[in-house]
Design a protein around this motif. Structure first.
Motif, PDB file in Angstrom:
ATOM      1  N   UNK A 119       0.839  -1.208   0.000  1.00 57.61           N
ATOM      2  CA  UNK A 119       0.000   0.000   0.000  1.00 57.61           C
ATOM      3  C   UNK A 119       0.864   1.245   0.000  1.00 57.61           C
ATOM      4  N   UNK A 120       0.393   2.295  -0.665  1.00 55.53           N
ATOM      5  CA  UNK A 120       1.119   3.569  -0.615  1.00 55.53           C
ATOM      6  C   UNK A 120       0.987   4.189   0.769  1.00 55.53           C
ATOM      7  N   UNK A 121       1.835   5.155   1.096  1.00 51.07           N
ATOM      8  CA  UNK A 121       1.700   5.823   2.386  1.00 51.07           C
ATOM      9  C   UNK A 121       0.372   6.574   2.466  1.00 51.07           C
ATOM     10  N   UNK A 122      -0.107   6.743   3.646  1.00 46.85           N
ATOM     11  CA  UNK A 122      -1.373   7.448   3.848  1.00 46.85           C
ATOM     12  C   UNK A 122      -2.260   6.655   4.768  1.00 46.85           C
ATOM     13  N   UNK A 123      -3.536   6.578   4.444  1.00 45.16           N
ATOM     14  CA  UNK A 123      -4.448   5.830   5.299  1.00 45.16           C
ATOM     15  C   UNK A 123      -3.985   4.381   5.454  1.00 45.16           C
ATOM     16  N   UNK A 124      -4.275   3.786   6.586  1.00 44.48           N
ATOM     17  CA  UNK A 124      -3.835   2.400   6.791  1.00 44.48           C
ATOM     18  C   UNK A 124      -4.540   1.437   5.841  1.00 44.48           C
ATOM     19  N   UNK A 125      -3.860   0.370   5.530  1.00 51.82           N
ATOM     20  CA  UNK A 125      -4.424  -0.698   4.710  1.00 51.82           C
ATOM     21  C   UNK A 125      -4.494  -1.945   5.582  1.00 51.82           C
ATOM     22  N   UNK A 126      -5.667  -2.525   5.776  1.00 47.74           N
ATOM     23  CA  UNK A 126      -5.765  -3.678   6.667  1.00 47.74           C
ATOM     24  C   UNK A 126      -4.909  -4.875   6.239  1.00 47.74           C
ATOM     25  N   UNK A 127      -4.662  -5.007   4.937  1.00 50.10           N
ATOM     26  CA  UNK A 127      -3.836  -6.119   4.470  1.00 50.10           C
ATOM     27  C   UNK A 127      -2.448  -5.659   4.021  1.00 50.10           C
ATOM     28  N   UNK A 128      -2.174  -4.357   4.153  1.00 51.52           N
ATOM     29  CA  UNK A 128      -0.882  -3.821   3.750  1.00 51.52           C
ATOM     30  C   UNK A 128      -0.698  -3.710   2.242  1.00 51.52           C
ATOM     31  N   UNK A 129      -1.758  -3.962   1.501  1.00 50.14           N
ATOM     32  CA  UNK A 129      -1.680  -3.972   0.033  1.00 50.14           C
ATOM     33  C   UNK A 129      -2.496  -2.816  -0.557  1.00 50.14           C
ATOM     34  N   UNK A 130      -2.277  -2.580  -1.835  1.00 51.12           N
ATOM     35  CA  UNK A 130      -3.053  -1.580  -2.559  1.00 51.12           C
ATOM     36  C   UNK A 130      -4.539  -1.905  -2.466  1.00 51.12           C
ATOM     37  N   UNK A 131      -4.895  -3.182  -2.548  1.00 53.95           N
ATOM     38  CA  UNK A 131      -6.307  -3.569  -2.477  1.00 53.95           C
ATOM     39  C   UNK A 131      -6.937  -3.120  -1.163  1.00 53.95           C
ATOM     40  N   UNK A 132      -6.229  -3.256  -0.060  1.00 56.36           N
ATOM     41  CA  UNK A 132      -6.738  -2.816   1.230  1.00 56.36           C
ATOM     42  C   UNK A 132      -6.840  -1.308   1.326  1.00 56.36           C
ATOM     43  N   UNK A 133      -5.877  -0.619   0.736  1.00 55.93           N
ATOM     44  CA  UNK A 133      -5.881   0.844   0.682  1.00 55.93           C
ATOM     45  C   UNK A 133      -7.139   1.338  -0.031  1.00 55.93           C
ATOM     46  N   UNK A 134      -7.481   0.702  -1.138  1.00 57.53           N
ATOM     47  CA  UNK A 134      -8.683   1.071  -1.891  1.00 57.53           C
ATOM     48  C   UNK A 134      -9.924   0.824  -1.041  1.00 57.53           C
ATOM     49  N   UNK A 135      -9.965  -0.297  -0.342  1.00 56.57           N
ATOM     50  CA  UNK A 135     -11.103  -0.595   0.522  1.00 56.57           C
ATOM     51  C   UNK A 135     -11.280   0.424   1.631  1.00 56.57           C
ATOM     52  N   UNK A 136     -10.189   0.849   2.246  1.00 63.76           N
ATOM     53  CA  UNK A 136     -10.263   1.852   3.312  1.00 63.76           C
ATOM     54  C   UNK A 136     -10.795   3.176   2.760  1.00 63.76           C
ATOM     55  N   UNK A 137     -10.359   3.561   1.577  1.00 64.86           N
ATOM     56  CA  UNK A 137     -10.840   4.824   1.024  1.00 64.86           C
ATOM     57  C   UNK A 137     -12.296   4.734   0.568  1.00 64.86           C
ATOM     58  N   UNK A 138     -12.762   3.552   0.187  1.00 61.07           N
ATOM     59  CA  UNK A 138     -14.193   3.384  -0.094  1.00 61.07           C
ATOM     60  C   UNK A 138     -14.986   3.567   1.201  1.00 61.07           C
ATOM     61  N   UNK A 139     -14.493   2.963   2.293  1.00 58.15           N
ATOM     62  CA  UNK A 139     -15.145   3.122   3.595  1.00 58.15           C
ATOM     63  C   UNK A 139     -15.124   4.600   4.004  1.00 58.15           C
TER      64      UNK A 139
END
Length: 162
Positions: A119-139
């Motif tokens: 995952x890029x820096x910024x909001x946390x990613x629950x899985x540490x991956x780009x996919x998790x980063x996208x999910x957090x920003x959807x939430x």
């Protein structure tokens, strides 16, 4: 190309949010876009601008391209300035439509390898991956749409979903 399965729910949430936003603000006056229940509250204008800023960050951090320099007043940790002149509702809604198209194209173009990358820096990613980063920003976006729904009710309008 269809959205990869690992982010299909997030992509659906972003699409749903576009429809929900349109419904939530359809009958608000420009003055109501600036209404706040208290001095420490944000108004609809600020919330929409902030979500647009977050969409821009998401698109650009995962390989897409969408830019609007007027969104800096809405950046993460920025505070509403009661004396500031913010964009008009029509301008924000036009940016939302543009961002929705750019976001859909970006999410559809992501490969499984790109989604599995750190995952890029910024909001946390629950899985540490780009996919998790996208999910957090959807939430994150859905959270703020809930705030807009609350403000809509506070302004005396019917609910968004009922």
């Amino acid at each position: 190309m269809p959205v990869p399965a690992v982010i299909a729910c997030a992509a659906g949430e972003f699409a749903q949010n576009t429809g929900s936003l349109q419904k939530a603000v359809a009958d608000l006056t420009p003055e109501q876009w600036l209404g706040r229940p208290g001095d420490h509250s944000n108004h609809v204008t600020w919330i929409v601008g902030h979500v647009l800023w977050a969409r821009q960050a998401l698109i650009n951090r995962v390989g897409g391209s969408w830019s609007c320099p007027d969104l800096e007043p809405f950046a993460r940790s920025a505070k509403l300035d009661a004396a500031a002149s913010y964009p008009a509702p029509d301008a924000l809604l036009a940016l939302w439509r543009d961002s929705a198209a750019a976001l859909d194209a970006t999410l559809s173009a992501l490969t499984p390898e790109a989604l599995a990358a750190p995952a890029p820096p910024g909001p946390p990613s629950p899985d540490g991956k780009v996919s998790g980063f996208i999910g957090v920003l959807a939430w994150h976006e859905t959270y703020h749409l809930g705030q807009i729904a609350y403000l809509r009710s506070w302004l005396g309008h019917s609910g968004v979903f009922g």
